[in-house]
Design a protein around this motif. Structure first.
Motif, PDB file in Angstrom:
ATOM      1  N   GLY A   5      85.468  66.904  46.669  1.00 33.48           N
ATOM      2  CA  GLY A   5      86.793  66.222  46.124  1.00 33.48           C
ATOM      3  C   GLY A   5      86.725  63.888  45.789  1.00 33.48           C
ATOM      4  O   GLY A   5      87.890  63.585  46.396  1.00 33.48           O
ATOM      5  N   THR A   6      85.468  64.319  45.205  1.00 31.40           N
ATOM      6  CA  THR A   6      85.201  62.608  44.699  1.00 31.40           C
ATOM      7  C   THR A   6      85.328  63.172  43.163  1.00 31.40           C
ATOM      8  O   THR A   6      83.871  63.812  43.012  1.00 31.40           O
ATOM      9  N   GLU A   7      85.646  61.877  42.542  1.00 32.38           N
ATOM     10  CA  GLU A   7      85.629  62.023  41.198  1.00 32.38           C
ATOM     11  C   GLU A   7      83.857  61.007  40.955  1.00 32.38           C
ATOM     12  O   GLU A   7      83.821  60.216  40.975  1.00 32.38           O
ATOM     13  N   VAL A   8      83.477  62.297  39.754  1.00 29.52           N
ATOM     14  CA  VAL A   8      82.198  61.957  39.120  1.00 29.52           C
ATOM     15  C   VAL A   8      81.783  61.850  38.513  1.00 29.52           C
ATOM     16  O   VAL A   8      82.779  62.673  37.509  1.00 29.52           O
ATOM     17  N   ASP A   9      81.289  61.743  37.602  1.00 29.20           N
ATOM     18  CA  ASP A   9      80.562  62.392  36.391  1.00 29.20           C
ATOM     19  C   ASP A   9      79.269  62.702  35.692  1.00 29.20           C
ATOM     20  O   ASP A   9      78.291  62.937  35.766  1.00 29.20           O
ATOM     21  N   GLU A  10      80.548  64.107  36.090  1.00 27.77           N
ATOM     22  CA  GLU A  10      80.257  65.199  35.705  1.00 27.77           C
ATOM     23  C   GLU A  10      79.309  65.863  34.104  1.00 27.77           C
ATOM     24  O   GLU A  10      78.163  66.199  34.421  1.00 27.77           O
ATOM     25  N   GLN A  11      79.817  65.135  33.412  1.00 30.47           N
ATOM     26  CA  GLN A  11      79.317  65.028  32.131  1.00 30.47           C
ATOM     27  C   GLN A  11      77.349  64.034  31.784  1.00 30.47           C
ATOM     28  O   GLN A  11      76.556  64.684  31.429  1.00 30.47           O
ATOM     29  N   ALA A  12      77.591  63.125  32.670  1.00 32.77           N
ATOM     30  CA  ALA A  12      76.351  62.057  32.787  1.00 32.77           C
ATOM     31  C   ALA A  12      75.085  62.972  33.551  1.00 32.77           C
ATOM     32  O   ALA A  12      74.040  62.810  33.126  1.00 32.77           O
ATOM     33  N   ILE A  13      75.934  63.792  35.111  1.00 29.71           N
ATOM     34  CA  ILE A  13      74.897  64.128  35.751  1.00 29.71           C
ATOM     35  C   ILE A  13      74.205  65.742  35.054  1.00 29.71           C
ATOM     36  O   ILE A  13      72.972  65.799  34.969  1.00 29.71           O
ATOM     37  N   LEU A  14      75.161  66.105  33.800  1.00 29.03           N
ATOM     38  CA  LEU A  14      74.367  66.694  33.464  1.00 29.03           C
ATOM     39  C   LEU A  14      73.893  66.519  31.891  1.00 29.03           C
ATOM     40  O   LEU A  14      72.137  67.082  32.031  1.00 29.03           O
ATOM     41  N   ASP A  15      73.723  65.566  31.942  1.00 25.65           N
ATOM     42  CA  ASP A  15      72.672  64.647  30.448  1.00 25.65           C
ATOM     43  C   ASP A  15      71.923  64.567  30.842  1.00 25.65           C
ATOM     44  O   ASP A  15      70.898  64.761  29.924  1.00 25.65           O
ATOM     45  N   VAL A  16      72.073  64.245  32.368  1.00 24.52           N
ATOM     46  CA  VAL A  16      70.445  63.181  32.770  1.00 24.52           C
ATOM     47  C   VAL A  16      69.636  64.350  33.299  1.00 24.52           C
ATOM     48  O   VAL A  16      68.351  63.773  32.929  1.00 24.52           O
ATOM     49  N   ALA A  17      69.690  65.435  34.062  1.00 24.69           N
ATOM     50  CA  ALA A  17      69.699  67.100  34.048  1.00 24.69           C
ATOM     51  C   ALA A  17      69.259  67.488  33.191  1.00 24.69           C
ATOM     52  O   ALA A  17      67.848  67.650  33.321  1.00 24.69           O
ATOM     53  N   ARG A  18      70.129  67.823  32.370  1.00 26.57           N
ATOM     54  CA  ARG A  18      68.901  68.287  30.934  1.00 26.57           C
ATOM     55  C   ARG A  18      68.473  67.534  29.712  1.00 26.57           C
ATOM     56  O   ARG A  18      67.046  67.873  29.600  1.00 26.57           O
ATOM     57  N   TYR A  19      68.018  66.674  29.553  1.00 28.68           N
ATOM     58  CA  TYR A  19      67.185  65.412  29.748  1.00 28.68           C
ATOM     59  C   TYR A  19      65.657  65.546  30.096  1.00 28.68           C
ATOM     60  O   TYR A  19      64.864  65.619  29.829  1.00 28.68           O
ATOM     61  N   ALA A  20      66.138  65.380  31.968  1.00 28.30           N
ATOM     62  CA  ALA A  20      65.104  65.232  32.869  1.00 28.30           C
ATOM     63  C   ALA A  20      64.841  66.666  32.462  1.00 28.30           C
ATOM     64  O   ALA A  20      62.839  66.820  32.107  1.00 28.30           O
ATOM     65  N   LEU A  21      64.824  67.804  32.136  1.00 29.78           N
ATOM     66  CA  LEU A  21      64.365  68.988  32.664  1.00 29.78           C
ATOM     67  C   LEU A  21      63.823  69.286  31.031  1.00 29.78           C
ATOM     68  O   LEU A  21      62.353  69.861  31.099  1.00 29.78           O
ATOM     69  N   ALA A  22      63.386  68.118  30.058  1.00 30.94           N
ATOM     70  CA  ALA A  22      63.209  68.782  28.281  1.00 30.94           C
ATOM     71  C   ALA A  22      62.293  67.864  28.606  1.00 30.94           C
ATOM     72  O   ALA A  22      61.453  68.166  28.112  1.00 30.94           O
ATOM     73  N   ARG A  23      62.612  66.528  28.799  1.00 28.76           N
ATOM     74  CA  ARG A  23      61.107  65.660  29.212  1.00 28.76           C
ATOM     75  C   ARG A  23      60.090  65.984  29.275  1.00 28.76           C
ATOM     76  O   ARG A  23      59.357  65.991  29.425  1.00 28.76           O
ATOM     77  N   MET A  24      60.493  67.358  30.747  1.00 27.52           N
ATOM     78  CA  MET A  24      59.067  67.867  31.647  1.00 27.52           C
ATOM     79  C   MET A  24      58.368  68.801  31.284  1.00 27.52           C
ATOM     80  O   MET A  24      58.158  70.182  31.508  1.00 27.52           O
ATOM     81  N   ARG A  25      59.163  69.346  29.440  1.00 32.36           N
ATOM     82  CA  ARG A  25      59.124  69.898  28.494  1.00 32.36           C
ATOM     83  C   ARG A  25      59.162  71.876  29.953  1.00 32.36           C
ATOM     84  O   ARG A  25      59.084  72.573  29.763  1.00 32.36           O
ATOM     85  N   ILE A  26      60.748  72.131  30.201  1.00 27.80           N
ATOM     86  CA  ILE A  26      60.958  73.175  30.726  1.00 27.80           C
ATOM     87  C   ILE A  26      61.504  73.749  30.170  1.00 27.80           C
ATOM     88  O   ILE A  26      62.384  73.485  28.879  1.00 27.80           O
ATOM     89  N   HIS A  27      60.676  75.183  29.972  1.00 27.15           N
ATOM     90  CA  HIS A  27      61.980  76.548  28.831  1.00 27.15           C
ATOM     91  C   HIS A  27      63.411  76.520  28.324  1.00 27.15           C
ATOM     92  O   HIS A  27      63.986  75.892  30.213  1.00 27.15           O
ATOM     93  N   PRO A  28      64.257  76.828  27.957  1.00 27.20           N
ATOM     94  CA  PRO A  28      65.607  75.477  27.670  1.00 27.20           C
ATOM     95  C   PRO A  28      66.162  77.049  28.287  1.00 27.20           C
ATOM     96  O   PRO A  28      67.471  76.874  28.041  1.00 27.20           O
ATOM     97  N   LEU A  29      65.190  78.064  28.415  1.00 26.69           N
ATOM     98  CA  LEU A  29      66.447  79.661  28.712  1.00 26.69           C
ATOM     99  C   LEU A  29      66.730  79.362  30.402  1.00 26.69           C
ATOM    100  O   LEU A  29      66.500  80.522  30.767  1.00 26.69           O
ATOM    101  N   SER A  30      65.985  78.168  30.730  1.00 22.84           N
ATOM    102  CA  SER A  30      65.706  78.038  32.489  1.00 22.84           C
ATOM    103  C   SER A  30      67.189  77.786  32.620  1.00 22.84           C
ATOM    104  O   SER A  30      68.003  77.423  32.025  1.00 22.84           O
ATOM    105  N   GLU A  31      67.224  77.978  34.464  1.00 24.77           N
ATOM    106  CA  GLU A  31      68.647  77.898  35.109  1.00 24.77           C
ATOM    107  C   GLU A  31      68.669  76.440  35.849  1.00 24.77           C
ATOM    108  O   GLU A  31      67.306  76.645  36.471  1.00 24.77           O
ATOM    109  N   LEU A  32      69.721  75.613  35.666  1.00 25.80           N
ATOM    110  CA  LEU A  32      69.705  74.863  36.993  1.00 25.80           C
ATOM    111  C   LEU A  32      71.330  74.567  37.816  1.00 25.80           C
ATOM    112  O   LEU A  32      71.971  75.167  36.626  1.00 25.80           O
ATOM    113  N   SER A  33      71.328  74.667  39.469  1.00 26.51           N
ATOM    114  CA  SER A  33      72.486  74.434  39.318  1.00 26.51           C
ATOM    115  C   SER A  33      72.713  73.074  40.434  1.00 26.51           C
ATOM    116  O   SER A  33      72.155  72.604  41.060  1.00 26.51           O
ATOM    117  N   VAL A  34      73.589  72.403  40.015  1.00 25.22           N
ATOM    118  CA  VAL A  34      74.083  71.347  40.491  1.00 25.22           C
ATOM    119  C   VAL A  34      75.336  71.438  41.343  1.00 25.22           C
ATOM    120  O   VAL A  34      76.404  71.494  40.897  1.00 25.22           O
TER     121      VAL A  34
END
Length: 165
Positions: free
Chosen positions: A10-39
């Motif tokens: 119910g609070t407005e949050v920057d969902e795109q930034a959460i998505l972007d930083v999660a994607r960046y973190a997973l790429a930086r940690m060399r996690i397979h691109p077919l992996s799945e995450l839920s926030v």
């Protein structure tokens, strides 16, 4: 990389930034691109219930991580990292707003949520901060990832200092 962000708070949050930083973190940690995450972003009442149910601790917390396939960053010898379901990260913007305002480097709720997203990703990958050496490793890696993402995005100013305990 499949990452779903579901805001139930119910609070407005920057969902795109959460998505972007999660994607960046997973790429930086060399996690397979077919992996799945839920926030999942929840309100303080829902987070308190999760905190009591899973940690047996009172009150809401900032972030909780629920690993699924227990994926780990690949070693340098791995040709192909495994892929699978990383798990769920649950964020609470109410706690994030308070922590950001009280942090030594005062920052916004959204900046705190970005930091907490990286923190949650690292927990899903097996990092912890119970012991001083583990904390130094995890928080150092967390800062490097957040700083790298902020630099890539052209964001200025100091990065949020770790406020998670």
């Amino acid at each position: 990389m499949s990452i779903d962000v579901n805001n139930e708070s119910g609070t407005e949050v920057d969902e795109q930034a959460i998505l972007d930083v999660a994607r960046y973190a997973l790429a930086r940690m060399r996690i397979h691109p077919l992996s799945e995450l839920s926030v999942i972003v929840v309100d303080a009442d829902a987070m308190e219930q999760l905190h009591i149910q899973w940690m047996d601790l009172p009150g809401p917390t900032d972030v909780m991580s629920f690993p699924m396939d227990e994926l780990r960053p690949p070693s340098k010898d791995d040709d192909e990292p495994p892929h699978g379901l990383l798990g769920d990260i649950v964020l609470c913007p109410e706690v994030a707003a308070k922590q950001g305002a009280e942090a030594p480097t005062r920052h916004s709720m959204d900046e705190e949520l970005q930091l907490l997203t990286v923190h949650g990703v690292l927990h899903l990958l097996g990092y912890d901060h119970e012991e001083p050496d583990e904390k130094a490793e995890m928080f150092g890696l967390q800062a490097a990832i957040v700083d790298g993402w902020r630099a890539e995005k052209g964001l200025t100013g100091p990065s949020p200092a770790p406020t998670v305990s």
